[in-house]
Scaffold this motif. Structure first.
Motif, PDB file in Angstrom:
ATOM      1  N   ASP B   4       7.541 -74.296  -1.074  1.00 29.56           N
ATOM      2  CA  ASP B   4       6.407 -73.212  -1.585  1.00 29.56           C
ATOM      3  C   ASP B   4       5.547 -72.650  -0.693  1.00 29.56           C
ATOM      4  N   GLN B   5       5.347 -71.184  -0.579  1.00 33.73           N
ATOM      5  CA  GLN B   5       4.825 -70.546   0.495  1.00 33.73           C
ATOM      6  C   GLN B   5       3.317 -70.807   0.449  1.00 33.73           C
ATOM      7  N   LYS B   6       2.572 -71.309  -0.531  1.00 39.55           N
ATOM      8  CA  LYS B   6       1.295 -71.609  -0.381  1.00 39.55           C
ATOM      9  C   LYS B   6       0.954 -72.933   0.570  1.00 39.55           C
ATOM     10  N   ASP B   9       2.056 -71.926   4.041  1.00 40.01           N
ATOM     11  CA  ASP B   9       0.839 -71.306   5.072  1.00 40.01           C
ATOM     12  C   ASP B   9      -0.149 -72.113   5.576  1.00 40.01           C
ATOM     13  N   ARG B  10      -0.157 -73.471   4.722  1.00 38.79           N
ATOM     14  CA  ARG B  10      -1.113 -74.438   5.203  1.00 38.79           C
ATOM     15  C   ARG B  10      -0.413 -75.472   6.264  1.00 38.79           C
TER      16      ARG B  10
END
Lengths: 120, 120
Positions: B4-6, B9-10
């Motif tokens: 998942d991109q979110k 990103d973290r």
């Protein structure tokens, strides 16, 4: 004084000379945080009773709680089977996380598919 | 499908694109081992219900238990406050350690000076 040579001989450090230290509350089993140690930080942790790390961001030794008051009193220290990770059991005063959370793993739980041996 | 991109990103990865994963028995709180994940290993861990790592020694994905039978069923996954460590709670079948020990931290306990807030 430096880290006991027999321990130093078993340590397998990363290219920066560090090993990760998993920090766990000794009685509840909560995993509080992960930090990094070089030989000197491990030596100080073993000999002073205070959890001591190498701060990668600040480039200096970090005696947990010296600034925040959130001291970690050392209860138990072990190396893993290949000497590249430390498990440190402590008595944590107050919050382990700089955010004020009890542990660094409280705030960002990921959605996971949970399966079991029964295929559920 | 990818991570998942979110979440991606973290994540804050080391120079090899990996983050350490602390693996804990979900009910007893025992810290079993530390392993490493890239984005794909984390994705597989979140979506398959089986703990999956990147084996740095073998250079391949490692579905824990595929060879040994000592499967880790995923129960809970969290990131830490700065996204550079995973905490994975599992139901461990059999021994977590390749030595046959229940955990990788059973065999090499270090002598430590234990002090307390009372100065004892």
């Amino acid at each position: 004084m430096a880290l006991d040579q027999k321990i130093a001989d078993r340590l397998r450090r990363n290219p920066d000379g560090l090993v990760p230290a998993i920090v766990q509350q000794h009685d509840t089993g909560e995993v509080l945080m992960l930090a990094w140690m070089d030989d000197e930080a491990l030596h100080r942790t073993l000999t002073t009773g205070r959890a001591t790390y190498w701060s990668r961001s600040r480039g200096e030794y970090w005696v947990k709680g010296d600034t925040s008051g959130h001291v970690q009193w050392v209860r138990h220290v072990a190396l893993d089977c290949d000497g590249d990770t430390v498990l440190l059991k402590v008595d944590q005063v107050g919050a382990a996380c700089h955010t004020g959370d009890r542990t660094c793993f409280d705030a960002d739980v990921l959605d996971a598919h949970v399966a079991g041996a029964d295929g559920a």
